[in-house]
Design a protein around this motif. Structure first.
Motif, PDB file in Angstrom:
ATOM      1  N   MET A   1     121.763  25.335 -75.494  1.00  0.00           N
ATOM      2  CA  MET A   1     121.148  24.201 -76.145  1.00  0.00           C
ATOM      3  C   MET A   1     121.744  23.959 -77.528  1.00  0.00           C
ATOM      4  N   ALA A   2     122.115  25.031 -78.204  1.00  0.00           N
ATOM      5  CA  ALA A   2     122.693  24.893 -79.541  1.00  0.00           C
ATOM      6  C   ALA A   2     124.035  24.178 -79.473  1.00  0.00           C
ATOM      7  N   ARG A   3     124.800  24.421 -78.419  1.00  0.00           N
ATOM      8  CA  ARG A   3     126.101  23.752 -78.271  1.00  0.00           C
ATOM      9  C   ARG A   3     125.926  22.253 -78.063  1.00  0.00           C
ATOM     10  N   LEU A   4     124.943  21.882 -77.277  1.00  0.00           N
ATOM     11  CA  LEU A   4     124.676  20.470 -77.032  1.00  0.00           C
ATOM     12  C   LEU A   4     124.240  19.768 -78.323  1.00  0.00           C
ATOM     13  N   ASN A   5     123.369  20.413 -79.086  1.00  0.00           N
ATOM     14  CA  ASN A   5     122.937  19.843 -80.360  1.00  0.00           C
ATOM     15  C   ASN A   5     124.109  19.708 -81.324  1.00  0.00           C
ATOM     16  N   THR A   6     124.969  20.698 -81.361  1.00  0.00           N
ATOM     17  CA  THR A   6     126.146  20.640 -82.230  1.00  0.00           C
ATOM     18  C   THR A   6     127.071  19.515 -81.791  1.00  0.00           C
ATOM     19  N   LEU A   8     126.253  16.754 -80.101  1.00  0.00           N
ATOM     20  CA  LEU A   8     125.625  15.473 -80.422  1.00  0.00           C
ATOM     21  C   LEU A   8     125.706  15.170 -81.918  1.00  0.00           C
ATOM     22  N   PHE A   9     125.514  16.189 -82.741  1.00  0.00           N
ATOM     23  CA  PHE A   9     125.630  16.008 -84.187  1.00  0.00           C
ATOM     24  C   PHE A   9     127.038  15.569 -84.562  1.00  0.00           C
TER      25      PHE A   9
END
Length: 94
Positions: A1-6, A8-9
């Protein structure tokens, strides 16, 4: 999930950066709807909606656009009556 948020950011930051650079480099005559300062604030304060609005409605993209200034429409030499008269006179004098 952290990779997806990164990811998207980074996409949002890249979109905002490209829109901001495009806004700042666009000629004042091609701006539409708002002045450059308002577009800059919109792009910076609304990092998703601002760039999308800029690319959709911020600048004139084609000469056929109804909001396009007359100076942006290309004028061919055959549309200039003085050029046509000069050309006709040159051809007659041959």
């Amino acid at each position: 999930m952290a990779r997806l948020n990164t990811l998207l950011f980074l996409v949002v930051v890249a979109l905002s950066a490209v829109a901001l650079i495009d806004c700042l480099l666009t000629d004042r005559a091609r701006l539409r709807s708002f002045p450059r300062g308002a577009w800059t604030i919109l792009i910076l304060l609304c990092p998703v909606a601002g760039p999308i609005a800029w690319f959709r409605a911020g600048k004139v993209t084609s000469p056929q656009d109804t909001h396009a200034p007359a100076a942006l429409t290309p004028i061919g030499p055959e549309d200039d009556p003085a050029f046509v008269q000069h050309l006709a006179a040159t051809l007659r004098n041959r």
